[in-house]
Design an enzyme around this catalytic site. Structure first.
Site, PDB file in Angstrom:
ATOM      1  N   LYS A 202      34.501  34.051  30.041  1.00  0.00           N
ATOM      2  CA  LYS A 202      35.502  33.752  31.063  1.00  0.00           C
ATOM      3  C   LYS A 202      36.282  32.525  30.630  1.00  0.00           C
ATOM      4  CE  LYS A 202      36.092  32.683  35.944  1.00  0.00           C
ATOM      5  NZ  LYS A 202      35.455  32.573  37.254  1.00  0.00           N
TER       6      LYS A 202
ATOM      7  N   LYS B 182      37.150  38.122  30.712  1.00  0.00           N
ATOM      8  CA  LYS B 182      38.104  37.815  31.772  1.00  0.00           C
ATOM      9  C   LYS B 182      38.970  36.647  31.366  1.00  0.00           C
ATOM     10  CE  LYS B 182      38.153  36.082  36.422  1.00  0.00           C
ATOM     11  NZ  LYS B 182      37.413  35.506  37.493  1.00  0.00           N
TER      12      LYS B 182
HETATM   13  C1  PBG Z   1      35.294  32.241  40.596  1.00  0.00           C
HETATM   14  C2  PBG Z   1      36.213  33.364  40.285  1.00  0.00           C
HETATM   15  C3  PBG Z   1      37.579  33.282  40.004  1.00  0.00           C
HETATM   16  C4  PBG Z   1      38.020  34.586  39.792  1.00  0.00           C
HETATM   17  C5  PBG Z   1      36.942  35.421  39.979  1.00  0.00           C
HETATM   18  N1  PBG Z   1      35.824  34.647  40.258  1.00  0.00           N
HETATM   19  C6  PBG Z   1      38.485  32.115  40.021  1.00  0.00           C
HETATM   20  C7  PBG Z   1      38.314  31.024  39.057  1.00  0.00           C
HETATM   21  O1  PBG Z   1      37.462  31.038  38.175  1.00  0.00           O
HETATM   22  O2  PBG Z   1      39.084  30.077  39.195  1.00  0.00           O
HETATM   23  C8  PBG Z   1      39.436  34.965  39.440  1.00  0.00           C
HETATM   24  C9  PBG Z   1      39.793  36.387  39.686  1.00  0.00           C
HETATM   25  C10 PBG Z   1      41.257  36.657  39.639  1.00  0.00           C
HETATM   26  O3  PBG Z   1      42.098  35.812  39.269  1.00  0.00           O
HETATM   27  O4  PBG Z   1      41.603  37.790  39.979  1.00  0.00           O
HETATM   28  N2  PBG Z   1      34.431  32.558  41.665  1.00  0.00           N
END
Ligand code: PBG
Length: 329
Positions: A200, A253
């Site tokens: 991520k 991601k």
């Molecule tokens: C954190 C989380 C995020 C997303 C999914 N889980 C936000 C982040 O890390 O700031 C982002 C998902 C998206 O942008 O569609 N719980």
């Protein structure tokens, strides 16, 4: 064989031939729909930066589950917006919170539907970071990795107890997959699977999500725990660590600026691999379509096929229902 013996256009001559030689498939089963359940609303509340997406009241859980099942989606993943927030994200551990309640209602309305939960404290902390804060000796603040693991483990068990089939930690703390696996096993949830947000990145493409889930960090950013977009070898390291800790499935991601990373992780693991087509990627297509710049449905299908072609088995996407419709579901 060069031209004129070789003519690739021969296989593009009819829809039947095109279908026969198509390399990549896309079906509603490949798509997982993210949902935002808000504890303090009575009617859906549209998310301005994500046209077509709303925060939902918990009472909408049953009908939403039935619709996802009817459309043949691969599953849903739940995020929660609680009534209260504090520095430790305590409301994320409340059995009456929006996620445990929505999970239970969805599983009783549509028992066959795969229900996943996002495991992270950022939706529940007042500072918006994905963990418990710790003040360093020099007065600066960091997210305390090991203290956060305990909260994540407790949250995962709570979601499993509510009936989730899969828990999906998105926090990027080191060691959380192993800690969550141990907690699940010790609580007799050895059959509950972990989908790890293994790779991520610290991405600008999460912007609209932070409105949807009301979780923008109140200071600083997430670069102390999420990955540097410049790194690809590190993606393999993260994926291998999570696999060794017991992850059942892995995720990359965001998706679109990281198709090379999806491909590289695919080649390096035998686990099922998912990619998150994130909020900013969704919002860009909506904005371009609203400005009359693209054919929305064609662009959406092209994006989703590209993620599958890169090597993802499944895609978490806000387009899931529209794409299922376009696929005839
Ligand atoms: C954190 C989380 C995020 C997303 C999914 N889980 C936000 C982040 O890390 O700031 C982002 C998902 C998206 O942008 O569609 N719980």
């Amino acid at each position: 064989m060069p031209f004129p013996i070789s003519r690739p256009r021969r296989l593009r001559a009819t829809p039947g031939l095109l279908a026969l030689v198509r390399e990549t498939t896309l079906s509603p089963r490949d798509l997982i729909l993210p949902l935002f359940f808000h504890a303090a609303i009575d009617a859906p509340r549209p998310v301005a930066s994500m046209p077509g997406v709303s925060q939902l009241p918990v009472k909408a859980a049953a009908s939403t589950a039935k619709e996802a099942a009817r459309r043949g989606l691969g599953g849903v993943i739940l995020f929660g917006l609680p009534k209260t927030k504090d520095p430790r994200g305590s409301s994320g551990l409340d059995p009456d919170g929006p996620v445990p309640r929505a999970v239970a209602e969805m599983k009783s309305a549509a028992p066959q539907l795969v229900v996943m939960t996002d495991v992270c404290v950022d939706e529940y902390t007042d500072h918006g970071h994905c963990g418990i804060l710790h003040e360093r000796k020099d007065g600066t603040t960091e997210v305390d990795n090991d203290a956060t693991l305990e909260v994540l483990a407790e949250m995962a068990v709570l979601h499993a107890r509510a009936g989730a089939d899969v828990v999906a930690p998105s926090d990027m703390m080191d060691g959380r997959v192993g800690r969550i696996r141990r907690a699940l096993d010790e609580s007799s949830f050895s059959s509950i699977a972990i989908l790890s947000y293994a790779v991520k990145y610290a991405s600008a493409f999460y912007g609209p999500f932070r409105e949807a889930a009301d979780c923008a960090p109140q200071f600083g950013d997430r670069s102390g725990y999420q990955m540097d977009p410049a790194n690809a070898r590190e993606a393999l390291r993260e994926a291998r660590l999570d696999e060794d800790e017991g992850a059942d499935m892995l995720m990359v991601k965001p998706a679109l600026a990281y198709l090379d990373v999806i491909r590289a992780v695919r080649a390096d693991t035998t686990l099922p691999l998912f990619a998150y087509n994130v909020s900013g990627e969704y919002a860009m297509l909506k904005a371009a379509a609203a400005a009359g710049m693209i054919d929305y449905t064609r662009a959406m299908m092209e994006v989703l096929v590209s993620i599958r072609r890169a090597g993802a088995d499944g895609i978490l996407t806000y387009h899931a229902v529209e794409a299922a419709e376009a696929l005839g579901g």
